[in-house]
Design an enzyme around this catalytic site. Structure first.
Site, PDB file in Angstrom:
ATOM      1  CD  GLU A  81      39.839  53.405 130.626  1.00  0.00           C
ATOM      2  OE1 GLU A  81      38.961  52.706 131.170  1.00  0.00           O
ATOM      3  OE2 GLU A  81      41.063  53.202 130.779  1.00  0.00           O
ATOM      4  CG  ASN A  82      37.210  51.464 124.980  1.00  0.00           C
ATOM      5  OD1 ASN A  82      36.929  51.100 126.113  1.00  0.00           O
ATOM      6  ND2 ASN A  82      36.970  50.734 123.916  1.00  0.00           N
TER       7      ASN A  82
END
Lengths: 219, 232
Positions: free
Chosen positions: A47-48
């Site tokens: 998700e980064n």
């Protein structure tokens, strides 16, 4: 024999389907990437801001500009893509990711999950966990059946602050595979090899639903 | 339009006590190292910092925490920082923890002129306390408001003199949305080039969102969790 963490990951990997995009949380979930069944192609999202996450780099090939959501150095597969955090959570909220696997401190029989805060003790923040559990259609929790004090983590109600409500679909622990069913309850699907139904029942505080013969997992 | 300033001192000259500042980065990846060092040097106090993380004890935003320059942090994950935990538990530091996707979207909304939006993240948790709930397609959502800041400070890999930015790898993270949401946005870059040198097709953030750009120096680019595999 109860499963070790790698075996839990191996069992969860059996759930993967060809063509899926998958988000793996920190801890046991990360290990799932090591056990992708043969003939199946999946892509991992972190998700980064990466889709197509590859294995850890070789010593000396680490890149400070290339990490996963656990802040570990990673590599990118051929065909990978980078994007910003808003786009990343558009993938998650927009349900473009088919499976989320994450750890938990507690799961309740109606699918609530707690994994971000122990009041007065541990306050690190929820990171992306609340977005993931609120949005994903298919959430598998990977965790030990009991906490370090030996208390059941599968409860009738969570005691810790919630990360999400009614969202967990399946739980894989060192003892069992369970499905959370409509109306509440952990429906026992499979036992760890050599673990009896009674042992699982004794280790589960929440409502355990046992119907018919419960098969052993095949790893 | 030329957005170049000579150095970090000039770029940060307008930052005052009590301001709200967005800082790009995820963990220590893609953080504006030069500007954080400058804020430490300036000793600017009572800051409200919006950043996904709070650095580590001796690097990144951890340096501002050590110096007691931060009044309030708005973040999603603040582990790996003992001083942060100490200040939060003792009540010295105000902390607003919000889901990472909501943080990203709140910054994007702030930059895009959208005052608020509904999201399912956090429904039924303490994050939802005091927020309007509405059901869409049978699913409850909570109302989250946009975030803006007096200054946004971002770090890019390459930038041109007009403020166009290109990020590298996962160092992009929160930088683009924060660049959009700052009333004044400072971009520090590893490589500052002339206009015309960047392919317009490859630009991630257009110069309209950037007010000051400067060539950064001495990037440490510290790795928080060095993880490798052995050659077999």
């Amino acid at each position: 024999m109860a499963l070790d963490k790698n075996q839990i990951a191996r069992r969860i990997a059996q759930e993967l389907q060809h063509g899926w995009y998958v988000n793996l949380g920190i801890g046991i979930p990360t290990l799932v990437a090591n056990f992708i069944p043969e003939g199946i192609e999946v892509e991992f999202q972190s998700e980064n801001g990466i889709l197509g996450m590859g294995p850890f780099p070789f010593d000396g090939e680490e890149d400070a500009d290339l990490i996963n959501a656990g802040k570990q150095t990673i590599t990118a597969m051929n065909g990978a893509a980078y994007f910003d955090s808003a786009t990343s959570f558009a993938m998650i909220r927009g349900q473009h990711v088919q499976l989320t696997v994450l750890g938990a401190m507690e799961v309740s029989e109606n699918g609530d999950i707690a994994n971000w805060k122990i009041p007065g003790k541990m306050v690190k923040g929820m990171g992306g966990a609340m977005d993931l559990v609120a949005s994903a259609d298919n959430i598998i929790v990977a965790m030990m059946h009991a906490n370090k004090k030996g208390e059941s983590k599968l409860l009738s109600n969570c005691s810790l602050p919630l990360t999400g409500v009614g969202c967990v679909k399946k739980v894989v622990t060192n003892l069992a595979v369970m499905e959370i069913i409509e109306g509440g309850g952990f429906k026992l699907l499979e036992r760890a090899p050599g673990v009896s139904v009674e042992e699982i029942r004794d280790a589960t505080e929440g409502k355990l639903i046992i119907k018919g013969e419960i098969p052993e997992m095949v790893l | 339009m030329n957005k170049v300033v000579d150095n970090v001192e000039k770029a940060c000259a307008g930052i005052e006590n009590g301001m709200t500042i967005m800082l790009g980065g995820f963990g220590l990846c893609g953080i504006p190292e030069n500007s954080i060092s400058q804020l430490v040097k300036l000793g600017t106090k009572e800051l409200t910092c919006i950043s996904n993380n709070a650095g580590v004890d001796d690097f990144g935003l951890g340096l501002l925490l050590q110096n007691r320059q931060i009044k309030k942090m708005i973040s999603s994950y603040v582990g790996e920082n003992d001083e942060f935990e100490r200040q939060m538990l003792s009540g010295e530091l105000e902390v607003d923890l919000i889901p990472q996707g909501s943080l990203a979207e709140r910054c994007r909304a702030g930059g895009a002129g959208i005052p608020a939006f509904f999201t399912p993240a956090g429904y039924g948790t303490e994050v939802a306390e005091g927020k309007e709930v509405r059901v869409f397609n049978g699913k409850p959502h909570i109302l989250e408001s946009a975030l803006t800041a007096d200054y946004a400070i971002v770090k890019a890999w390459k930038g041109d003199t007009a403020g166009n930015l290109i990020f590298k790898g996962t160092a992009r993270n929160f930088n683009p949305m924060m660049a959009m949401a700052g009333k004044v946005t400072i971009a520090e870059v590893e490589h500052l080039v002339s206009v015309g040198e960047l392919d317009p097709n490859q630009i991630h953030i257009a110069g309209i969102f950037v007010q000051h750009i400067f060539q950064g120096t001495d990037y440490e680019k510290r790795i928080e969790q060095r993880t490798v595999r052995q050659k077999s």
